[in-house]
Each structure stands twice: as structure tokens, then as C-alpha cells.
Design a protein around this motif. Structure first.
Motif, PDB file in Angstrom:
ATOM      1  N   SER A  54       1.538 -11.318  -9.670  1.00 48.74           N
ATOM      2  CA  SER A  54       2.862 -10.710  -9.758  1.00 48.74           C
ATOM      3  C   SER A  54       2.761  -9.197  -9.821  1.00 48.74           C
ATOM      4  O   SER A  54       1.825  -8.641 -10.403  1.00 48.74           O
ATOM      5  CB  SER A  54       3.579 -11.238 -11.007  1.00 48.74           C
ATOM      6  OG  SER A  54       4.822 -10.595 -11.194  1.00 48.74           O
ATOM      7  N   LYS A  55       3.707  -8.556  -9.189  1.00 48.25           N
ATOM      8  CA  LYS A  55       3.855  -7.108  -9.303  1.00 48.25           C
ATOM      9  C   LYS A  55       5.345  -6.844  -9.466  1.00 48.25           C
ATOM     10  O   LYS A  55       6.131  -7.093  -8.536  1.00 48.25           O
ATOM     11  CB  LYS A  55       3.307  -6.398  -8.075  1.00 48.25           C
ATOM     12  CG  LYS A  55       3.351  -4.873  -8.187  1.00 48.25           C
ATOM     13  CD  LYS A  55       2.778  -4.202  -6.936  1.00 48.25           C
ATOM     14  CE  LYS A  55       2.782  -2.688  -7.089  1.00 48.25           C
ATOM     15  NZ  LYS A  55       2.316  -2.009  -5.858  1.00 48.25           N
ATOM     16  N   THR A  56       5.756  -6.372 -10.587  1.00 49.33           N
ATOM     17  CA  THR A  56       7.179  -6.310 -10.939  1.00 49.33           C
ATOM     18  C   THR A  56       7.811  -5.047 -10.372  1.00 49.33           C
ATOM     19  O   THR A  56       7.997  -4.049 -11.071  1.00 49.33           O
ATOM     20  CB  THR A  56       7.347  -6.367 -12.466  1.00 49.33           C
ATOM     21  OG1 THR A  56       6.551  -5.322 -13.072  1.00 49.33           O
ATOM     22  CG2 THR A  56       6.880  -7.712 -13.004  1.00 49.33           C
ATOM     23  N   TRP A  66      10.621  -9.883   5.196  1.00 46.45           N
ATOM     24  CA  TRP A  66       9.619  -9.492   4.219  1.00 46.45           C
ATOM     25  C   TRP A  66      10.003  -8.188   3.521  1.00 46.45           C
ATOM     26  O   TRP A  66      10.875  -7.448   3.967  1.00 46.45           O
ATOM     27  CB  TRP A  66       8.243  -9.361   4.867  1.00 46.45           C
ATOM     28  CG  TRP A  66       8.042  -8.182   5.771  1.00 46.45           C
ATOM     29  CD1 TRP A  66       7.430  -7.012   5.455  1.00 46.45           C
ATOM     30  CD2 TRP A  66       8.464  -8.051   7.139  1.00 46.45           C
ATOM     31  NE1 TRP A  66       7.430  -6.158   6.537  1.00 46.45           N
ATOM     32  CE2 TRP A  66       8.054  -6.780   7.578  1.00 46.45           C
ATOM     33  CE3 TRP A  66       9.148  -8.892   8.024  1.00 46.45           C
ATOM     34  CZ2 TRP A  66       8.317  -6.312   8.875  1.00 46.45           C
ATOM     35  CZ3 TRP A  66       9.401  -8.442   9.308  1.00 46.45           C
ATOM     36  CH2 TRP A  66       8.986  -7.170   9.721  1.00 46.45           C
ATOM     37  N   GLY A  67       9.315  -7.947   2.405  1.00 44.40           N
ATOM     38  CA  GLY A  67       9.501  -6.730   1.628  1.00 44.40           C
ATOM     39  C   GLY A  67       8.858  -6.893   0.275  1.00 44.40           C
ATOM     40  O   GLY A  67       8.550  -8.011  -0.161  1.00 44.40           O
ATOM     41  N   GLY A  68       8.637  -5.779  -0.413  1.00 47.60           N
ATOM     42  CA  GLY A  68       8.076  -5.849  -1.746  1.00 47.60           C
ATOM     43  C   GLY A  68       6.617  -6.260  -1.765  1.00 47.60           C
ATOM     44  O   GLY A  68       5.879  -6.084  -0.799  1.00 47.60           O
ATOM     45  N   TYR A  69       6.200  -6.873  -2.854  1.00 41.29           N
ATOM     46  CA  TYR A  69       4.809  -7.239  -3.057  1.00 41.29           C
ATOM     47  C   TYR A  69       4.561  -8.667  -2.587  1.00 41.29           C
ATOM     48  O   TYR A  69       5.282  -9.586  -2.970  1.00 41.29           O
ATOM     49  CB  TYR A  69       4.446  -7.105  -4.531  1.00 41.29           C
ATOM     50  CG  TYR A  69       3.028  -7.521  -4.841  1.00 41.29           C
ATOM     51  CD1 TYR A  69       1.958  -6.780  -4.342  1.00 41.29           C
ATOM     52  CD2 TYR A  69       2.763  -8.656  -5.609  1.00 41.29           C
ATOM     53  CE1 TYR A  69       0.645  -7.150  -4.616  1.00 41.29           C
ATOM     54  CE2 TYR A  69       1.452  -9.028  -5.888  1.00 41.29           C
ATOM     55  CZ  TYR A  69       0.402  -8.276  -5.389  1.00 41.29           C
ATOM     56  OH  TYR A  69      -0.884  -8.650  -5.644  1.00 41.29           O
ATOM     57  N   ASN A  70       3.527  -8.875  -1.746  1.00 37.21           N
ATOM     58  CA  ASN A  70       3.222 -10.193  -1.207  1.00 37.21           C
ATOM     59  C   ASN A  70       1.795 -10.636  -1.507  1.00 37.21           C
ATOM     60  O   ASN A  70       1.319 -11.619  -0.949  1.00 37.21           O
ATOM     61  CB  ASN A  70       3.450 -10.211   0.313  1.00 37.21           C
ATOM     62  CG  ASN A  70       4.913 -10.077   0.670  1.00 37.21           C
ATOM     63  OD1 ASN A  70       5.683 -11.012   0.514  1.00 37.21           O
ATOM     64  ND2 ASN A  70       5.313  -8.902   1.139  1.00 37.21           N
ATOM     65  N   GLY A  71       1.111  -9.924  -2.379  1.00 34.03           N
ATOM     66  CA  GLY A  71      -0.257 -10.289  -2.720  1.00 34.03           C
ATOM     67  C   GLY A  71      -0.318 -11.355  -3.791  1.00 34.03           C
ATOM     68  O   GLY A  71       0.702 -11.907  -4.222  1.00 34.03           O
TER      69      GLY A  71
END
Length: 464
Positions: free
Chosen positions: A321-323, A313-318
Motif C-alpha cells: 500500500s501507498k497512501t 490507471w493512476g496512483g500507486y500500482n506496486g
């Protein structure tokens, strides 16, 4: 010869044996939930009284957690009489999700299934039903002969389903009292339906976790996309390097050190065991096996090591989109170990493999509080194993199998490390018993023939 009369006694008393098991199952001894602490205590008391009813000197022992039970019988027998330590656990898993149960989890029922009648209820297979097959075999021996063919120490714990936190300290504090010739462990399955098994090897486990760190903060992918290093892309590249894409072999240097090939006769037993890999894989949606090339499903499960990615995992997971280009990427992994693989050496090699592939501006953080334990491989030169296999073959009317297990049973390793005690694993559960799941069940055939099997094994151990 007493054995035929003992087997007849088991058959005649089957209904009473089933009722005792169901009374035991009605106690909701869930060790992981403090709301059930009194019920766990009540299950321990029930088991102590049940052992006393067949002449066992049994006691409930206090621990920082749930009680241990120690019982002894046959101490009057000659020192040359074999002495076995029988282990089981009386705690059970939680029952959630409750709405998926076809009947109340702690109101055991005898119901019909595709393979005959079963006992449905929590703890039926894991481990109350398995535990009671042995106790009921001892009950029959005592009723027929007034004694047991072996000296027996019963050792039951109430924390197996919650990680056994009190187990190792208890073993150390009571080492002398728990000494025996061999341990018998019932918390296991048959290799396939109707094929009795003696599990003689358990895979070990190595856990590790790492985080790759790139930029100091999450970055706007429009402002930095292109020149910025992306930890998720980098972790994907490193993870892809763990396996050869053509053969499925693990590519880490030294990974297979200590791995041994399966002896020909044992491989023959596995091939003749009735295990259907198409059904095994098809039941979970696979059309073929995907592991290490050149090895059957059973060989891969029991005799080959693995490296698996358990979380990434990592970054945005909601939602939406979140760039961003994430600052960090995370990986959890485990290795199942076989033979003489050394967990410490393997951890070092694994970490070296990853660190050698780090690019510029990429940092790594390892978690350091993760466990590792080697595989457990039984000494088949001990005559007890073949004696038990012969007894099982006689009861089930087909050749019993020296099998392996894909998972780990920590108590087996602890018996060896703390008591210097080899273990023999014999259980009668089936893969479809839904242990840890709703509608757990135990085949009546497993309970009945399992009880008869233990009676035969005790006789075989006494006379081999």
C-alpha cells in the motif's frame, strides 16, 4: 461446361495442394521481427515461383519494408471478362509462447481434432492456408481449361501482421496497375462451422485517450484526504456516465447518428446461420450477453456501435500500500463504428461529453495522435455478391450468409479510398483456429472446400 472437371481436378490433386501449402508454411515469415527478414524475403520468392508455375506473370516489388507481390493472368481475355484483384498476406505472427505449442510452429502437421483433420502450424489459417485456397483453385482451372474464367491481378503483402506501413504508398504509386472491377479478400472467417459467409460490413474504429489532472503532485491521503479532489474518483464518475446502466446504450449526444437497422432478410440470414451465442459467450466465461438491450449477440458484434474502456490507471500500482491521492488519472478508450458514423464528429462529441463533466480544479489533457476510420459497408446492389453467395451455397449444401465482422480490416478501407475499389470478403477459417495464438490450425475441410468454393466463385463471376 468446365466447372465439374475443375472440381474433379481439385479433388484429385488435394494431396499435392496440401504439400504445397505445408512447404509454404515451413518458411518462418515473421514480419514483426527483424531477425526473420531473410525468411520473409524467402517466402516472397517462394510465392512468386508458385504463381509462375500456373502461368501468372508475377514479380516481387521492393518497398521500404517487406516486399509486395503483384501477378497477372488472363490479360489476353476480352475486356468484357470480369477482372478481380485478389488480396492476401504471406507474413505471419510471432510464435510466442513457444512452450505452449504441441508441435513445432514451422513444422506443419496434419492431426486429428474434434471436428476432423486439421493442418496445425503458424500461418495455416492466417493467412497462408486461406491465400493458397485461391491459388490452388486457379491452378485447377488452368490445368483443365488452359486459362482462367476471369482476369486476375494477385496482390500479396508481407507486412499485414506489422501494421502494413508500406501498403498505402504502394497503392498510390501503383494505382493504375492495380485497377480491377472488384477486390476479393480472403483474410476472414466463416460465421460458424460449415456455414459459408460473404462479409459485407466491417466496423470502423475510433481511438482516444485522456488524462485528468488534479493536484500538482501526488498527495498524502492522511494530510489531504477529505478536502482534496481525487482524479481517480472523478474519472470513474465520468466513465460511468458513458452508458445507460439499464439499457447499455451509449449516452453521448449524437453517438448513434448514421447507425442503420439491419434489413429484414439479412437479419434472417444471421438468425439462421447456426451461430450459438450461448457457446460463443460461454467459451469465455459469460452466462449471458451484457451489451445493448434489445439486440442479439450477432447484431451487437456486426451492426451496433460500441464504446469500450481499454485501459484505466493512476496512483500507486506496486506491491503493498501507498497512501496517496494521485495527481493524475488516465483512460484509454475505443469506439467501434458502424453504418455512416463519422469518426471526426464522434470524437468531437465524445470530448464534449467528458469536458462538460469536469468539476472545479480538474484539468484534462487529450492525446492527439490517435486514429479514426469509418465502417466499411459493401454495396450489395452489385451483382457479384449474390453470385458469390450462390456459389458458396452450392458448394457447402446450405444457404450462405451475408455476414458482418466485429473487427476492422484496414486494407478494405484503403482499397476503397486509394483505388475506389469495392471488396468482397470470403474466407474459410473458423473461430477456433487459434490465429495469433499457439497451435494455430486450419481445418482440412476448410482448405479443400475453400479451394472448390473459389473455383465456383470464379465461374459465377464470369457468368453472372
Amino acid at each position: 461446361m468446365s466447372l465439374p472437371k475443375v472440381l474433379d481436378k481439385i479433388d484429385a490433386g488435394l494431396d499435392a495442394s496440401i504439400e504445397r501449402l505445408m512447404n509454404f508454411m515451413r518458411i518462418p515469415s515473421i514480419s514483426t521481427d527483424p531477425a526473420y527478414d531473410a525468411d520473409v524475403e524467402r517466402a516472397a520468392d517462394w510465392l512468386v515461383e508458385n504463381l509462375k508455375s500456373i502461368g501468372v506473370t508475377a514479380e516481387k516489388r521492393t518497398t521500404p519494408g517487406h516486399p509486395m507481390i503483384v501477378g497477372k493472368i488472363g490479360e489476353e481475355l476480352d475486356d468484357k471478362t470480369p477482372h478481380v484483384l485478389f488480396y492476401g498476406h504471406y507474413d505471419v505472427q510471432p510464435v510466442d509462447p513457444l512452450d505452449q505449442w504441441k508441435s513445432a510452429p514451422f513444422d506443419p502437421q496434419i492431426v486429428d481434432s474434434a471436428h476432423g483433420k486439421v493442418i496445425r502450424g503458424r500461418g495455416s489459417a492466417d493467412d497462408k492456408g486461406q491465400l493458397m485456397t485461391f491459388v490452388e483453385a486457379c491452378r485447377a482451372w488452368k490445368a483443365v481449361t488452359g486459362t482462367l474464367p476471369c482476369r486476375i491481378t494477385f496482390f500479396f503483402e508481407g507486412e499485414e501482421e506489422s501494421g502494413s506501413p508500406s501498403l498505402v504508398p504502394f497503392l498510390r504509386e501503383n494505382k493504375d496497375e492495380l485497377q480491377a472491377d472488384i477486390a476479393l479478400v480472403c483474410d476472414t472467417t466463416m460465421v460458424s462451422r460449415g456455414v459459408p459467409s460473404v462479409s459485407t460490413q466491417l466496423r470502423g474504429m475510433l481511438k482516444d485517450e485522456f488524462t485528468l489532472i488534479g493536484p500538482s503532485i501526488d498527495l498524502h491521503s492522511g494530510l489531504y484526504g477529505g478536502p482534496a479532489l481525487n482524479p481517480l474518483r472523478e474519472i470513474s464518475r465520468i466513465i460511468a456516465s458513458f452508458h445507460d446502466p439499464e439499457t447499455g446504450k451509449v449516452t453521448i449526444d449524437g453517438f448513434y447518428d448514421g447507425v442503420k437497422e439491419v434489413p429484414a432478410d439479412q437479419l434472417r440470414q444471421w438468425n439462421d446461420s447456426g451461430f450459438d451465442e450461448d457457446v460463443f459467450l460461454g467459451d469465455v466465461g459469460y452466462s449471458q450477453r451484457h451489451g445493448e438491450e434489445g439486440y442479439s449477440t450477432l447484431e451487437q458484434l456486426w451492426a451496433r456501435p460500441t464504446l469500450e474502456i481499454n485501459g484505466l490507471w493512476g496512483g500507486y500500482n506496486g506491491a503493498g500500500s501507498k497512501t496517496v491521492i494521485p495527481s493524475e488519472a488516465h483512460c484509454k478508450l475505443t469506439c467501434r463504428l458502424v453504418g455512416d458514423q463519422d469518426p471526426a464528429a464522434l470524437r468531437k462529441a465524445l470530448r464534449a461529453h467528458v469536458e462538460a463533466r469536469l468539476g472545479p480544479d480538474l484539468k484534462i489533457r487529450w492525446e492527439n495522435d490517435l486514429s479514426g476510420s469509418g465502417a466499411s459497408v459493401m454495396n450489395l446492389e452489385r451483382t457479384e455478391y449474390e453470385a458469390a453467395r450462390g456459389a458458396l451455397s452450392d458448394e457447402w449444401g446450405r444457404e450462405a450468409v451475408f455476414s458482418g465482422m466485429g473487427g476492422s480490416i484496414p486494407v478494405v478501407g484503403f482499397f476503397k479510398s486509394e483505388l475506389d475499389l469495392d471488396s468482397m470478403l470470403v474466407g474459410f477459417a473458423n473461430d477456433d483456429d487459434a490465429m495469433h495464438s499457439p497451435n494455430e490450425k486450419y481445418d482440412l475441410e476448410s482448405f479443400h472446400k475453400g479451394t472448390r468454393s473459389w473455383a465456383r466463385i470464379l465461374d459465377a463471376l464470369a457468368t453472372h
